[in-house]
Structures are given as structure tokens and as C-alpha cells.
Design an enzyme around this catalytic site. Structure first.
Site, PDB file in Angstrom:
ATOM      1  N   SER A 164       0.809  -1.228   0.000  1.00 20.69           N
ATOM      2  CA  SER A 164       0.000   0.000   0.000  1.00 20.69           C
ATOM      3  C   SER A 164       0.842   1.277   0.000  1.00 20.69           C
ATOM      4  CB  SER A 164      -0.965   0.014   1.187  1.00 20.69           C
ATOM      5  OG  SER A 164      -1.954  -0.950   0.992  1.00 20.69           O
ATOM      6  N   THR A 200      -5.821  -2.605   7.853  1.00 14.65           N
ATOM      7  CA  THR A 200      -5.697  -3.976   7.372  1.00 14.65           C
ATOM      8  C   THR A 200      -5.769  -4.939   8.550  1.00 14.65           C
ATOM      9  OG1 THR A 200      -4.450  -5.430   5.896  1.00 14.65           O
ATOM     10  CG2 THR A 200      -3.139  -4.004   7.340  1.00 14.65           C
ATOM     11  N   LYS A 238      -9.750  -4.833  10.781  1.00 16.34           N
ATOM     12  CA  LYS A 238     -10.843  -4.338   9.927  1.00 16.34           C
ATOM     13  C   LYS A 238     -12.183  -4.296  10.660  1.00 16.34           C
ATOM     14  CE  LYS A 238      -9.008  -5.268   5.348  1.00 16.34           C
ATOM     15  NZ  LYS A 238      -9.280  -5.817   4.017  1.00 16.34           N
ATOM     16  N   ASN A 286     -11.892  -0.738   5.733  1.00 22.12           N
ATOM     17  CA  ASN A 286     -10.499  -0.712   5.270  1.00 22.12           C
ATOM     18  C   ASN A 286     -10.028   0.716   4.993  1.00 22.12           C
ATOM     19  OD1 ASN A 286     -11.670  -0.106   2.763  1.00 22.12           O
ATOM     20  ND2 ASN A 286     -10.075  -1.212   1.657  1.00 22.12           N
ATOM     21  N   ASP A 337     -12.932  -2.213  -0.338  1.00 25.40           N
ATOM     22  CA  ASP A 337     -12.810  -3.547  -0.954  1.00 25.40           C
ATOM     23  C   ASP A 337     -14.090  -3.816  -1.755  1.00 25.40           C
ATOM     24  OD1 ASP A 337     -10.322  -4.057   0.150  1.00 25.40           O
ATOM     25  OD2 ASP A 337     -11.164  -4.972   1.957  1.00 25.40           O
ATOM     26  N   GLY A 348     -14.882 -15.473   4.141  1.00 25.10           N
ATOM     27  CA  GLY A 348     -14.218 -14.554   5.060  1.00 25.10           C
ATOM     28  C   GLY A 348     -14.532 -13.109   4.692  1.00 25.10           C
ATOM     29  N   ARG A 356     -15.271 -24.033   2.377  1.00 28.82           N
ATOM     30  CA  ARG A 356     -14.801 -25.261   3.028  1.00 28.82           C
ATOM     31  C   ARG A 356     -15.566 -25.479   4.324  1.00 28.82           C
ATOM     32  NH1 ARG A 356      -8.543 -25.071   4.608  1.00 28.82           N
ATOM     33  NH2 ARG A 356      -9.352 -23.332   5.827  1.00 28.82           N
ATOM     34  N   TYR A 405      -3.474 -11.926  -6.000  1.00 26.64           N
ATOM     35  CA  TYR A 405      -2.684 -11.198  -7.003  1.00 26.64           C
ATOM     36  C   TYR A 405      -1.207 -11.587  -7.017  1.00 26.64           C
ATOM     37  CZ  TYR A 405      -1.726  -8.131  -3.032  1.00 26.64           C
ATOM     38  OH  TYR A 405      -1.377  -7.639  -1.810  1.00 26.64           O
ATOM     39  N   GLY A 454      -6.663 -10.163  -9.165  1.00 23.70           N
ATOM     40  CA  GLY A 454      -6.702  -9.387  -7.929  1.00 23.70           C
ATOM     41  C   GLY A 454      -5.978  -8.055  -8.002  1.00 23.70           C
TER      42      GLY A 454
HETATM   43  P1  ATR Z   1     -10.108 -12.828   4.292  1.00 23.02           P
HETATM   44  O1  ATR Z   1     -10.525 -11.796   5.291  1.00 23.02           O
HETATM   45  O2  ATR Z   1      -8.927 -12.424   3.462  1.00 23.02           O
HETATM   46  O3  ATR Z   1     -11.247 -13.290   3.460  1.00 23.02           O
HETATM   47  P2  ATR Z   1     -10.317 -15.082   6.062  1.00 23.02           P
HETATM   48  O4  ATR Z   1     -11.409 -14.421   6.794  1.00 23.02           O
HETATM   49  O5  ATR Z   1      -9.248 -15.777   6.845  1.00 23.02           O
HETATM   50  O6  ATR Z   1      -9.532 -14.054   5.131  1.00 23.02           O
HETATM   51  O7  ATR Z   1     -10.948 -16.116   5.017  1.00 23.02           O
HETATM   52  C1  ATR Z   1     -10.185 -16.979   4.260  1.00 23.02           C
HETATM   53  C2  ATR Z   1     -11.105 -17.810   3.364  1.00 23.02           C
HETATM   54  O8  ATR Z   1     -10.313 -18.694   2.570  1.00 23.02           O
HETATM   55  C3  ATR Z   1     -12.080 -18.677   4.143  1.00 23.02           C
HETATM   56  O9  ATR Z   1     -13.279 -18.764   3.407  1.00 23.02           O
HETATM   57  C4  ATR Z   1     -11.351 -20.023   4.178  1.00 23.02           C
HETATM   58  O10 ATR Z   1     -12.195 -21.141   4.337  1.00 23.02           O
HETATM   59  P3  ATR Z   1     -12.643 -21.598   5.830  1.00 23.02           P
HETATM   60  O11 ATR Z   1     -13.741 -20.654   6.243  1.00 23.02           O
HETATM   61  O12 ATR Z   1     -13.125 -22.985   5.657  1.00 23.02           O
HETATM   62  O13 ATR Z   1     -11.410 -21.485   6.696  1.00 23.02           O
HETATM   63  C5  ATR Z   1     -10.747 -20.039   2.804  1.00 23.02           C
HETATM   64  N1  ATR Z   1      -9.596 -20.944   2.717  1.00 23.02           N
HETATM   65  C6  ATR Z   1      -8.347 -20.725   3.190  1.00 23.02           C
HETATM   66  N2  ATR Z   1      -7.552 -21.779   2.917  1.00 23.02           N
HETATM   67  C7  ATR Z   1      -8.324 -22.676   2.236  1.00 23.02           C
HETATM   68  C8  ATR Z   1      -8.078 -23.970   1.664  1.00 23.02           C
HETATM   69  N3  ATR Z   1      -6.868 -24.533   1.709  1.00 23.02           N
HETATM   70  N4  ATR Z   1      -9.108 -24.588   1.041  1.00 23.02           N
HETATM   71  C9  ATR Z   1     -10.319 -24.017   0.962  1.00 23.02           C
HETATM   72  N5  ATR Z   1     -10.613 -22.800   1.483  1.00 23.02           N
HETATM   73  C10 ATR Z   1      -9.630 -22.132   2.109  1.00 23.02           C
END
Ligand code: ATR
Length: 292
Positions: free
Chosen positions: A23, A68, A72, A93, A109, A135, A158, A233, A254
Site C-alpha cells: 500500500s 488492514t 478491519k 479498510n 474492498d 471470510g 470449506r 494477485y 486481484g
Molecule cells: P479474508 O478476510 O482475506 O477473506 P479469512 O477471513 O481468513 O480471510 O478467510 C479466508 C477464506 O479462505 C475462508 O473462506 C477459508 O475457508 P474456511 O472458512 O473454511 O477457513 C478459505 N480458505 C483458506 N484456505 C483454504 C483452503 N486450503 N481450502 C479451501 N478454502 C480455504
């Protein structure tokens, strides 16, 4: 940067950690390119000092700052106002110090995503979209899709419970026609990916050092009628984007969203609209060079 004077206004980034952040590079480049008298620094702030940091930035006359991870959400109680995007996604953000002295929390975002998506000219209005992830990034994308007037959104994650929570929030807070949650390994997911007009990876899967990974492995799922977006990205393009592009899908990476959210922050701080294309093409190129 060479022309810092007593009139130069401060901007910055608050988070922990911040040393990896691009940034400062991007914002100082944009200030220079757009002829603005601002300087942007990164500040690592420990959790117990967050309130003091916010009040300190205000007392020192910052025009605003970015926020960040991991703050947030945590920064919200220190805001006097929230934009609808910040309120609905629960994440801030960008903070703007207003002339009254009050602080307004925004989420660029969301607007960065919509701005970047609009540049593709793909018809997202009335479309059916699938978002991988649940997330903060996925929340920004899902809300952004409602602003682009998508008809249907499937949140695929997941951890199913997190997808359900996000789908519930979007359904309750917006006028989306249909929003569903689905697990990543559910049998129905394959069909949902194939049938979606727009597919977005809002997880961190495929990011360096795991660039050989991809959130969806079946290239047959994609075709030339789709728009496929990856918020990752590094690398640029990602394996996910390459896979979709190999089947003729239009792809968006990204980097575009990162530049657009930065531009949106600058517009909030300066209360000025900039020509997206002028700032965009050059900063995107310089940013790519910086990443290499
Ligand atoms: P952000 O704020 O950047 O979105 P986050 O809140 O940590 O970061 O969310 C990360 C996302 O990536 C989540 O949806 C996570 O899935 P889970 O909710 O099941 O943890 C997903 N994610 C991260 N690693 C993953 C993986 N190896 N396979 C599938 N989903 C993954």
C-alpha cells in the site's frame, strides 16, 4: 515524495503486520501521479494501542488511513459513522477524517471490486454468481455483487457454517433475489460452478508460496460465457485464472481490484473523482513490476 513540505498531509496504513504491505508503494505512486500533496506510511500497531493510534492519527491531522488485518472489524467502535458497505460487511479498510473532526469508516474492498468488475463490461446485472470463500474478502465480494444487481449468489466454502452465516447476512441486508450456501466438497458444487455466469475466488488458495494450488481443479467447469475472477494477485495470473482462461472464460485478477480499491480510498480522502484509466494503467504496470 521529494517534495514533502509543512503543507503535506499524512495518510497511512494501520495493521499488524504491515511490513509486507504494498500500500505505501501504491499510494505514494498514486499521489505522485495524480499530483496530490500526501505522504503515505505503514504503521504497525499492537492491539492494545489501537484506540490511541486512531485518536493519535486524528490529533495529528491525518486526512485518513487504511486499515488492514487484524483490525478491519476491531476499529469499528472508534468510528463516528459507517458507510453502508462498512456496516453490512462489518469491515472497514478506509477511514476518512472529516472536516468536523469525526471519523467515517468505509469499505473500498467493496467499491474496488465493483469498479474493477465494471471495467470488464461483463453483464453482471441479473447474473448468477458463485463465490468461493466466506471470510472478509468474500463478504466484500458478495455485497459488491448485490450492488451490481446480480440475481443469484451461491457462497461456497470449506467450512459450511461460515458460508451459511454470510449468506444469511447478505440475504437479510440486501434485496438479492436468491442467496445460498454450499460446502466446497458438496456434490452439487460442480453443477453450481458450471452453471454460474460469474465465478469468484475470494479465498487465499493459489497465493504464493502455494501457487500450484487452485480452489477449483475441474477445467471442464468453465466456458467462454463466464467471467472468472480471482482476488489473489501473487502470482498474477493465478493457476485458477489460467485454468478458466484456457476454456475461453473472461478473467479478471486481484491486481485490478487492489488498484481500484486504492483509487477509491484516494477519492474518499480527496473528495475528487479521478479518471480511472489514467491512474489505472500506469499504476497497474508499476505495481506488477514491484511484485516481480
Ligand atoms: P479474508 O478476510 O482475506 O477473506 P479469512 O477471513 O481468513 O480471510 O478467510 C479466508 C477464506 O479462505 C475462508 O473462506 C477459508 O475457508 P474456511 O472458512 O473454511 O477457513 C478459505 N480458505 C483458506 N484456505 C483454504 C483452503 N486450503 N481450502 C479451501 N478454502 C480455504
Amino acid at each position: 515524495m521529494a517534495n514533502i513540505s509543512s503543507k503535506t498531509r499524512q495518510l497511512g496504513l494501520i495493521g499488524d503486520p504491515v511490513t509486507h504491505s504494498l500500500s505505501p508503494f501504491l499510494h505514494n505512486f498514486l499521489s505522485d501521479r495524480l499530483g496530490l500533496d500526501y505522504v503515505y506510511m505503514a504503521y504497525r500497531v499492537e492491539s492494545e494501542n489501537l484506540k490511541e493510534a486512531v485518536l493519535g492519527a486524528r490529533a495529528l491531522g491525518f486526512r485518513g488511513f487504511n486499515v488492514t488485518l487484524p483490525y478491519k472489524r476491531e476499529i469499528s467502535p472508534f468510528m463516528d459513522q459507517l458507510s453502508p458497505a462498512a456496516e453490512i460487511t462489518g469491515a472497514i479498510n478506509t477511514v476518512v477524517a472529516q472536516s468536523s473532526g469525526s471519523l467515517a469508516g468505509h469499505n473500498t474492498d467493496v467499491s474496488g471490486f465493483t469498479r474493477a468488475a465494471n471495467r470488464t463490461e461483463y453483464p453482471i446485472e441479473n447474473s448468477s454468481c458463485l463465490v468461493f470463500g466466506a471470510g472478509g474478502a468474500a463478504a466484500a465480494v458478495a455485497y459488491g455483487l448485490t450492488r451490481l444487481q446480480a440475481d443469484k449468489i451461491t457462497i461456497c466454502n470449506r467450512t459450511l457454517s461460515k458460508a451459511e452465516q454470510l449468506a444469511h447476512n447478505i440475504g437479510r441486508r440486501t434485496r438479492i433475489e436468491e442467496v445460498r450456501a454450499i460446502g466446497l466438497t458438496s456434490q452439487a458444487t460442480d453443477k453450481r460452478v458450471r452453471n454460474a455466469n460469474v465465478v469468484i475466488n475470494a479465498t487465499s488458495v493459489g497465493m504464493v508460496p502455494d501457487e500450484a494450488e487452485t480452489i477449483w481443479k475441474d477445467e471442464q467447469a468453465f466456458d467462454s460465457n463466464q467471467l472468472v475472477i480471482d482476488l489473489v494477485y501473487t502470482p498474477s495470473p493465478t493457476k485458477f485464472m489460467n485454468l478458466a482462461a484456457s476454456q475461453g472464460a473472461q478473467v479478471l485478477g486481484g491486481l485490478d481490484m487492489l488498484v481500484c480499491q486504492a483509487l477509491d480510498s484516494v477519492e474518499l480522502w480527496t473528495e475528487t473523482q479521478f479518471d480511472t484509466e489514467v491512474a489505472f494503467s500506469e499504476s497497474r504496470r508499476r505495481f506488477r513490476e514491484e511484485l516481480e
